[in-house]
Design a protein around this motif. Sequence first.
Motif, short mmCIF file in Angstrom:
data_model
loop_
_atom_site.label_atom_id
_atom_site.label_comp_id
_atom_site.label_asym_id
_atom_site.label_seq_id
_atom_site.Cartn_x
_atom_site.Cartn_y
_atom_site.Cartn_z
N LYS A 1 0.79 -1.23 0.00
CA LYS A 1 0.00 0.00 0.00
C LYS A 1 0.83 1.28 0.00
O LYS A 1 0.26 2.37 -0.17
CB LYS A 1 -0.94 0.01 1.21
CG LYS A 1 -2.03 -1.05 1.12
CD LYS A 1 -3.03 -0.89 2.25
CE LYS A 1 -4.16 -1.91 2.12
NZ LYS A 1 -5.16 -1.79 3.21
N GLU A 2 2.14 1.17 0.19
CA GLU A 2 2.92 2.40 0.24
C GLU A 2 4.35 2.21 -0.28
O GLU A 2 4.90 1.11 -0.26
CB GLU A 2 2.96 2.98 1.65
CG GLU A 2 3.71 2.13 2.65
CD GLU A 2 3.71 2.74 4.05
OE1 GLU A 2 2.86 3.59 4.32
OE2 GLU A 2 4.57 2.35 4.85
N LEU A 3 4.88 3.31 -0.75
CA LEU A 3 6.27 3.38 -1.16
C LEU A 3 7.01 4.22 -0.12
O LEU A 3 6.57 5.32 0.23
CB LEU A 3 6.39 4.04 -2.54
CG LEU A 3 7.74 4.63 -2.93
CD1 LEU A 3 8.81 3.55 -3.04
CD2 LEU A 3 7.63 5.40 -4.25
N VAL A 4 8.12 3.70 0.37
CA VAL A 4 8.95 4.44 1.30
C VAL A 4 10.23 4.86 0.57
O VAL A 4 10.93 4.02 -0.01
CB VAL A 4 9.31 3.60 2.54
CG1 VAL A 4 10.31 4.35 3.42
CG2 VAL A 4 8.05 3.28 3.34
N ILE A 5 10.50 6.15 0.58
CA ILE A 5 11.69 6.70 -0.07
C ILE A 5 12.63 7.20 1.01
O ILE A 5 12.23 7.97 1.89
CB ILE A 5 11.32 7.87 -1.00
CG1 ILE A 5 10.27 7.42 -2.03
CG2 ILE A 5 12.56 8.44 -1.70
CD1 ILE A 5 9.62 8.57 -2.77
N THR A 6 13.88 6.76 0.96
CA THR A 6 14.86 7.20 1.95
C THR A 6 16.11 7.73 1.26
O THR A 6 16.48 7.29 0.17
CB THR A 6 15.26 6.06 2.91
OG1 THR A 6 15.77 4.96 2.15
CG2 THR A 6 14.08 5.61 3.74
N ALA A 7 16.73 8.69 1.91
CA ALA A 7 18.00 9.25 1.44
C ALA A 7 18.77 9.70 2.67
O ALA A 7 18.18 9.99 3.71
CB ALA A 7 17.77 10.41 0.50
N LYS A 8 20.08 9.75 2.55
CA LYS A 8 20.87 10.16 3.69
C LYS A 8 22.00 11.10 3.29
O LYS A 8 22.48 11.07 2.16
CB LYS A 8 21.45 8.94 4.41
CG LYS A 8 22.41 8.11 3.56
CD LYS A 8 22.91 6.89 4.32
CE LYS A 8 23.87 6.07 3.44
NZ LYS A 8 24.38 4.87 4.15
N ALA A 9 22.37 11.93 4.24
CA ALA A 9 23.53 12.80 4.10
C ALA A 9 24.37 12.58 5.35
O ALA A 9 23.95 12.97 6.46
CB ALA A 9 23.11 14.26 3.99
N PRO A 10 25.52 11.94 5.23
CA PRO A 10 26.31 11.55 6.41
C PRO A 10 26.55 12.68 7.41
O PRO A 10 26.55 12.45 8.62
CB PRO A 10 27.63 11.07 5.79
CG PRO A 10 27.23 10.56 4.45
CD PRO A 10 26.14 11.47 3.98
N GLN A 11 26.72 13.89 6.91
CA GLN A 11 27.01 15.01 7.80
C GLN A 11 25.76 15.77 8.26
O GLN A 11 25.85 16.70 9.06
CB GLN A 11 27.95 16.01 7.10
CG GLN A 11 29.24 15.40 6.58
CD GLN A 11 30.07 14.79 7.69
OE1 GLN A 11 30.16 15.35 8.79
NE2 GLN A 11 30.66 13.62 7.43
N VAL A 12 24.60 15.35 7.73
CA VAL A 12 23.36 16.10 8.02
C VAL A 12 22.30 15.23 8.69
O VAL A 12 21.80 15.55 9.77
CB VAL A 12 22.78 16.72 6.73
CG1 VAL A 12 21.50 17.51 7.04
CG2 VAL A 12 23.80 17.61 6.05
N GLY A 13 21.95 14.12 8.05
CA GLY A 13 20.89 13.27 8.60
C GLY A 13 20.25 12.43 7.53
O GLY A 13 20.89 12.06 6.54
N LYS A 14 18.95 12.13 7.71
CA LYS A 14 18.24 11.26 6.78
C LYS A 14 16.92 11.89 6.34
O LYS A 14 16.33 12.70 7.05
CB LYS A 14 17.95 9.91 7.45
CG LYS A 14 19.19 9.09 7.77
CD LYS A 14 18.80 7.75 8.38
CE LYS A 14 20.02 6.91 8.72
NZ LYS A 14 19.64 5.60 9.33
#
Length: 366
Positions: free
Chosen positions: A288-301
């Motif tokens: 029912k859903e799509l989860v999109i993730t991204a990260k920036a090592p020095q910033v967060g997610k």
Amino acid sequence: MKLELGQKGFYQGINIVRKAVASNRTLPILSSILIKAESGRIKLIATDLEVGIESFVEGKVLEEGSVLLPANYLANIIKELPREKIKLELDSSKTKVSIKCRGSHFSINAGSPDDFPLLPEVKGALRLKVKQGKLKEMIDSVDFAVSQDQTKPFLAGGLLMVEDGEVRFIATDTYRLAYKYNVIEDKGVSAEAIIPRKSMNELSKLLADLEDEVEVAITQSQVLFEFSGIVVVSRLIEGQFPNYKHVIPNTSKTQVSLKKGELLKAVKRAALLARQDDNIIKLSFSPKELVITAKAPQVGKAYEKVKISLKGEEAQIAFNVNYLIDSLKVVAEQEVIIELSGPLAPGVVKTKKEDYISVIMPVRSA
């Protein structure tokens, strides 16, 4: 040569052909515009030897002739003149042109038209007709996928393919592929031509979202587009374009339907952090859903959720976020379909009627 022209129409015509004026200084003559008056018609011509553009301008031909004038100076002068009648006259020595409008008077050095390379005549060409708006849409739908790699010139343009009553545009840089087609009335026509990206871009700028038809003429080395008093002629790129049919997957294990607008907004937000991690985003598809993730090592997610309708298996894949954004931006429909066959297999973004298809190679992620 002696002409009378309206300032507005003359300036519009100059701006049309100016798109083909050469920017380099190796051949100074190509930085000029040829003005040709014959048979009661006024024609402007410019070329950089890769693409050439002609435009007819409304006006009165008092004396026939032709002259070559520097494009930038001519454009800047005509732009600043009042919207009134302009009188343009070549002197008897054929070395200077007088431009008069109300209280303004310019005398411009003129070049010899005999030295200017005329646009080639496209004789014995295969011919077909396409609606202006559809041709513009096709070009704009694949432009982002044209390769920038100069070592593979056959990928530095879009493939125009005419076959089985359809006209198609395809482009690829080997990391992604874009495909767009439109049905035409010329059922028995068949041809292929690789059109340079610059020619595609300049043609797209001149086309309007109209039902008016564009006449297309294709030979082995050139293609011509004629519409609305404008003629665009382009050389073709030599070489063999890859067989795109082998690149587009025929089957998939996962098929997802979702709103294009919601997905594009979510991906753009995730991209804000993905740029700190090689532009990688991860997509996880559940029923029912799509989860999109991204990260920036020095910033967060970044974490985004989008409602979807899924058929087949749940799936995970990682893409270059810019490639996904490019594929989505050109979709006019409200709904898109994503098809997957595994985390390391190409992903497909397409419309429901499959007149637009984009294939994106996945990336490995930690």
